[in-house]
Design a protein around this motif. Structure first.
Motif, PDB file in Angstrom:
ATOM      1  N   LEU A 162     -12.497  -3.628  -5.045  1.00 20.40           N
ATOM      2  CA  LEU A 162     -11.914  -2.862  -3.784  1.00 20.40           C
ATOM      3  C   LEU A 162     -10.213  -3.080  -4.261  1.00 20.40           C
ATOM      4  O   LEU A 162      -9.878  -3.903  -4.750  1.00 20.40           O
ATOM      5  CB  LEU A 162     -12.165  -3.823  -2.675  1.00 20.40           C
ATOM      6  CG  LEU A 162     -13.563  -3.874  -2.173  1.00 20.40           C
ATOM      7  CD1 LEU A 162     -13.518  -5.095  -0.943  1.00 20.40           C
ATOM      8  CD2 LEU A 162     -13.791  -2.496  -1.482  1.00 20.40           C
ATOM      9  N   ALA A 163      -9.614  -1.929  -3.953  1.00 24.05           N
ATOM     10  CA  ALA A 163      -8.024  -2.013  -4.051  1.00 24.05           C
ATOM     11  C   ALA A 163      -7.284  -1.418  -2.743  1.00 24.05           C
ATOM     12  O   ALA A 163      -7.990  -0.671  -2.126  1.00 24.05           O
ATOM     13  CB  ALA A 163      -7.688  -0.975  -5.211  1.00 24.05           C
ATOM     14  N   ASN A 164      -6.429  -1.872  -2.210  1.00 21.33           N
ATOM     15  CA  ASN A 164      -5.466  -1.526  -1.434  1.00 21.33           C
ATOM     16  C   ASN A 164      -3.987  -1.001  -1.573  1.00 21.33           C
ATOM     17  O   ASN A 164      -3.261  -1.882  -2.201  1.00 21.33           O
ATOM     18  CB  ASN A 164      -5.342  -2.896  -0.491  1.00 21.33           C
ATOM     19  CG  ASN A 164      -4.504  -2.622   0.963  1.00 21.33           C
ATOM     20  OD1 ASN A 164      -4.488  -1.277   1.234  1.00 21.33           O
ATOM     21  ND2 ASN A 164      -4.209  -3.521   1.860  1.00 21.33           N
ATOM     22  N   THR A 189       5.506   5.460   0.467  1.00 23.26           N
ATOM     23  CA  THR A 189       6.371   5.242   1.507  1.00 23.26           C
ATOM     24  C   THR A 189       6.169   3.503   1.903  1.00 23.26           C
ATOM     25  O   THR A 189       7.018   3.164   2.636  1.00 23.26           O
ATOM     26  CB  THR A 189       6.324   5.983   2.747  1.00 23.26           C
ATOM     27  OG1 THR A 189       4.990   6.089   3.178  1.00 23.26           O
ATOM     28  CG2 THR A 189       6.680   7.470   2.403  1.00 23.26           C
ATOM     29  N   ASN A 190       5.298   3.085   0.976  1.00 21.22           N
ATOM     30  CA  ASN A 190       5.147   1.541   1.178  1.00 21.22           C
ATOM     31  C   ASN A 190       4.641   1.209   2.984  1.00 21.22           C
ATOM     32  O   ASN A 190       4.805   0.263   3.324  1.00 21.22           O
ATOM     33  CB  ASN A 190       6.241   0.684   1.104  1.00 21.22           C
ATOM     34  CG  ASN A 190       5.677  -0.757   0.611  1.00 21.22           C
ATOM     35  OD1 ASN A 190       4.662  -0.793   0.012  1.00 21.22           O
ATOM     36  ND2 ASN A 190       6.526  -1.788   0.741  1.00 21.22           N
ATOM     37  N   ASP A 191       3.903   2.300   3.513  1.00 20.88           N
ATOM     38  CA  ASP A 191       3.294   2.095   4.916  1.00 20.88           C
ATOM     39  C   ASP A 191       1.916   1.282   4.617  1.00 20.88           C
ATOM     40  O   ASP A 191       0.882   2.259   4.755  1.00 20.88           O
ATOM     41  CB  ASP A 191       3.243   3.456   5.567  1.00 20.88           C
ATOM     42  CG  ASP A 191       2.544   3.522   7.010  1.00 20.88           C
ATOM     43  OD1 ASP A 191       2.499   2.410   7.329  1.00 20.88           O
ATOM     44  OD2 ASP A 191       2.251   4.547   7.522  1.00 20.88           O
ATOM     45  N   VAL A 192       2.068   0.022   4.331  1.00 19.64           N
ATOM     46  CA  VAL A 192       0.560  -0.499   3.764  1.00 19.64           C
ATOM     47  C   VAL A 192       0.733  -1.955   4.763  1.00 19.64           C
ATOM     48  O   VAL A 192       1.614  -2.478   4.819  1.00 19.64           O
ATOM     49  CB  VAL A 192       0.322  -0.702   2.477  1.00 19.64           C
ATOM     50  CG1 VAL A 192       0.487   0.582   1.666  1.00 19.64           C
ATOM     51  CG2 VAL A 192       1.530  -1.394   1.671  1.00 19.64           C
ATOM     52  N   ASP A 193      -0.800  -2.232   4.695  1.00 13.75           N
ATOM     53  CA  ASP A 193      -0.918  -3.446   5.492  1.00 13.75           C
ATOM     54  C   ASP A 193      -1.692  -4.354   4.215  1.00 13.75           C
ATOM     55  O   ASP A 193      -2.376  -3.888   3.521  1.00 13.75           O
ATOM     56  CB  ASP A 193      -1.668  -3.520   6.527  1.00 13.75           C
ATOM     57  CG  ASP A 193      -1.056  -2.620   7.696  1.00 13.75           C
ATOM     58  OD1 ASP A 193       0.031  -2.985   7.928  1.00 13.75           O
ATOM     59  OD2 ASP A 193      -1.565  -1.715   8.585  1.00 13.75           O
ATOM     60  N   ASP A 194      -1.509  -5.627   4.550  1.00 15.10           N
ATOM     61  CA  ASP A 194      -2.498  -6.781   3.763  1.00 15.10           C
ATOM     62  C   ASP A 194      -3.655  -6.789   4.394  1.00 15.10           C
ATOM     63  O   ASP A 194      -3.731  -6.941   5.523  1.00 15.10           O
ATOM     64  CB  ASP A 194      -1.702  -8.059   3.639  1.00 15.10           C
ATOM     65  CG  ASP A 194      -0.255  -8.060   2.743  1.00 15.10           C
ATOM     66  OD1 ASP A 194      -0.294  -7.103   1.748  1.00 15.10           O
ATOM     67  OD2 ASP A 194       0.364  -8.976   2.679  1.00 15.10           O
ATOM     68  N   GLU A 195      -4.585  -6.902   3.643  1.00 10.27           N
ATOM     69  CA  GLU A 195      -5.920  -7.145   3.956  1.00 10.27           C
ATOM     70  C   GLU A 195      -6.710  -8.265   3.391  1.00 10.27           C
ATOM     71  O   GLU A 195      -6.289  -8.874   2.312  1.00 10.27           O
ATOM     72  CB  GLU A 195      -7.047  -5.953   3.825  1.00 10.27           C
ATOM     73  CG  GLU A 195      -6.279  -4.568   4.574  1.00 10.27           C
ATOM     74  CD  GLU A 195      -6.958  -4.427   5.896  1.00 10.27           C
ATOM     75  OE1 GLU A 195      -7.565  -5.594   6.212  1.00 10.27           O
ATOM     76  OE2 GLU A 195      -6.788  -3.747   6.300  1.00 10.27           O
ATOM     77  N   ASP A 196      -7.649  -8.915   4.091  1.00  9.92           N
ATOM     78  CA  ASP A 196      -8.434 -10.058   3.479  1.00  9.92           C
ATOM     79  C   ASP A 196      -9.567  -9.505   2.238  1.00  9.92           C
ATOM     80  O   ASP A 196     -10.664  -9.177   3.035  1.00  9.92           O
ATOM     81  CB  ASP A 196      -8.892 -10.798   4.491  1.00  9.92           C
ATOM     82  CG  ASP A 196      -9.778 -12.046   3.726  1.00  9.92           C
ATOM     83  OD1 ASP A 196     -10.110 -12.287   2.598  1.00  9.92           O
ATOM     84  OD2 ASP A 196      -9.955 -13.114   4.665  1.00  9.92           O
ATOM     85  N   GLU A 212      14.096   1.236  -3.500  1.00  9.47           N
ATOM     86  CA  GLU A 212      14.058   1.582  -2.163  1.00  9.47           C
ATOM     87  C   GLU A 212      12.786   2.712  -2.044  1.00  9.47           C
ATOM     88  O   GLU A 212      12.834   3.453  -3.308  1.00  9.47           O
ATOM     89  CB  GLU A 212      15.266   2.317  -2.139  1.00  9.47           C
ATOM     90  CG  GLU A 212      15.702   2.932  -0.819  1.00  9.47           C
ATOM     91  CD  GLU A 212      17.049   3.630  -0.554  1.00  9.47           C
ATOM     92  OE1 GLU A 212      18.024   2.823  -0.672  1.00  9.47           O
ATOM     93  OE2 GLU A 212      16.994   4.791  -0.108  1.00  9.47           O
ATOM     94  N   TYR A 213      12.382   2.426  -1.174  1.00  5.31           N
ATOM     95  CA  TYR A 213      11.220   3.315  -0.974  1.00  5.31           C
ATOM     96  C   TYR A 213      11.689   4.573  -0.059  1.00  5.31           C
ATOM     97  O   TYR A 213      12.550   4.577   0.540  1.00  5.31           O
ATOM     98  CB  TYR A 213      10.093   2.639  -0.048  1.00  5.31           C
ATOM     99  CG  TYR A 213       9.140   1.856  -0.995  1.00  5.31           C
ATOM    100  CD1 TYR A 213       7.872   2.052  -1.655  1.00  5.31           C
ATOM    101  CD2 TYR A 213       9.343   0.426  -0.939  1.00  5.31           C
ATOM    102  CE1 TYR A 213       7.155   1.423  -2.344  1.00  5.31           C
ATOM    103  CE2 TYR A 213       8.388  -0.435  -1.578  1.00  5.31           C
ATOM    104  CZ  TYR A 213       7.529  -0.012  -2.372  1.00  5.31           C
ATOM    105  OH  TYR A 213       6.808  -0.767  -3.144  1.00  5.31           O
ATOM    106  N   PRO A 214      11.116   5.948  -0.495  1.00 10.31           N
ATOM    107  CA  PRO A 214      11.392   7.063   0.207  1.00 10.31           C
ATOM    108  C   PRO A 214      10.830   7.141   1.505  1.00 10.31           C
ATOM    109  O   PRO A 214       9.852   6.392   1.793  1.00 10.31           O
ATOM    110  CB  PRO A 214      10.747   8.245  -0.592  1.00 10.31           C
ATOM    111  CG  PRO A 214       9.524   7.328  -1.531  1.00 10.31           C
ATOM    112  CD  PRO A 214       9.876   6.024  -1.548  1.00 10.31           C
ATOM    113  N   LYS A 215      11.606   7.691   2.263  1.00 12.91           N
ATOM    114  CA  LYS A 215      11.249   7.610   3.843  1.00 12.91           C
ATOM    115  C   LYS A 215      10.266   8.683   4.092  1.00 12.91           C
ATOM    116  O   LYS A 215       9.337   8.453   4.806  1.00 12.91           O
ATOM    117  CB  LYS A 215      12.284   7.818   4.727  1.00 12.91           C
ATOM    118  CG  LYS A 215      13.408   6.659   4.508  1.00 12.91           C
ATOM    119  CD  LYS A 215      14.897   6.691   5.325  1.00 12.91           C
ATOM    120  CE  LYS A 215      15.441   5.715   5.219  1.00 12.91           C
ATOM    121  NZ  LYS A 215      15.688   5.235   3.646  1.00 12.91           N
ATOM    122  N   LYS A 216      10.410   9.960   3.359  1.00 13.67           N
ATOM    123  CA  LYS A 216       9.221  10.922   3.607  1.00 13.67           C
ATOM    124  C   LYS A 216       9.291  11.661   2.285  1.00 13.67           C
ATOM    125  O   LYS A 216      10.536  12.233   1.839  1.00 13.67           O
ATOM    126  CB  LYS A 216       9.947  11.971   4.649  1.00 13.67           C
ATOM    127  CG  LYS A 216       8.856  13.078   4.956  1.00 13.67           C
ATOM    128  CD  LYS A 216       9.366  13.975   6.177  1.00 13.67           C
ATOM    129  CE  LYS A 216       8.408  14.849   6.319  1.00 13.67           C
ATOM    130  NZ  LYS A 216       8.945  15.898   7.469  1.00 13.67           N
TER     131      LYS A 216
END
Length: 264
Positions: free
Chosen positions: A109-111, A171-178, A213-217
């Motif tokens: 599993l990868a996130n 864009t680093n729009d990510v959440d951590d998961e268990d 710095e991450y891109p915004k779009k």
């Protein structure tokens, strides 16, 4: 500094952050060292990774003819459940297929943008996760061949995704998961043939990418449409270079392109 050669996927080295290298015929570049510097990228010609000819790249760095002939582009690469070397059956080159398919494989599993299931050779951990831009990953099963990994992935895809949203990843729009909890929940869906290979006691691997710095779009650079580009490098994630003007360039997706690369 100037470099010239055919693009291949960047080589990586696990660290905090991950180290990235672009390898050329007579030289190499540690890409981390040119963060926050202006890069020029100029497309010169094609160079098929198999035959070396200046022919349009079809897929995976190969011209169309080589893509449908070379054993390293067989259907079982993308669909491991189609592997047949364990049965002694040839697809394109049985010796090559035995070498690749009949070795330990990991289902994981990868996130990256969301949790996804995937397959890789054990020798490619954690390289495969780095290439996908995953900030966390965990192994589920370790099986002795690619076929068993493939049928496990197919079974788990009914309960979790198998694709990465590359725009969210960049864009680093990510959440951590268990992922430990997810691994345990998915155990019930592992096929009987692979059940004994379930990995009971392991923890997540966390990955840190070199990004200022991450891109915004994001806007994607295609060298056939834009053969000459200049921009300030702000980060590296997965197999992407990310620039200050929100341009992103998929190095692996441009394998087989012969380029000149300058650092100002």
């Amino acid at each position: 500094m100037h470099y010239k050669g055919v693009l291949r996927k960047m080589q990586t080295e696990l660290g905090r952050p991950i180290q990235y290298y672009m390898l050329f015929e007579d030289n190499y570049l540690n890409v981390n060292q040119v963060l926050n510097k202006e890069i020029t990228l100029n497309f010169i010609k094609f160079q098929c990774l198999n035959c070396g000819k200046d022919l349009p790249i079809f897929r995976q760095g190969f011209c169309k003819s080589c893509f449908f002939e070379t054993p390293s582009a067989g259907d079982w690469i993308m669909r491991p459940e189609l592997s047949t070397a364990h049965l002694g059956k040839e697809d394109r080159d049985l010796d090559y297929e035995k070498k690749v398919q009949l070795q330990p494989h990991i289902v994981y599993l990868a996130n990256s943008s969301n949790i996804k299931v995937g397959v890789t050779r054990k020798s490619q951990v954690p390289t495969r996760w780095i290439d996908q831009g995953a900030h966390e990953a965990i192994e589920i099963v370790e099986v002795p061949n690619r076929y068993l990994a493939g049928i496990t992935e197919v079974a788990l895809k009914d309960h979790i995704g198998d694709k990465t949203n590359w725009r969210k990843m960049l864009t680093n729009d990510v959440d951590d998961e268990d992922l430990v909890s997810w691994r345990n929940k998915l155990k019930a869906y592992i096929p009987a043939e692979a059940n004994e290979y379930f990995i009971e006691h392991n923890q997540e691997t966390h990955l840190e990418f070199p990004v200022l710095e991450y891109p915004k779009k994001v806007k994607s650079l295609n060298l056939t449409k834009t053969p000459n580009y200049k921009g300030v490098l702000m980060g590296i994630k997965g197999q992407y270079l990310m620039f200050q003007d929100n341009t992103v360039f998929n190095v692996r997706g441009s394998e087989g392109y012969y380029v000149s690369l300058g650092i100002n």
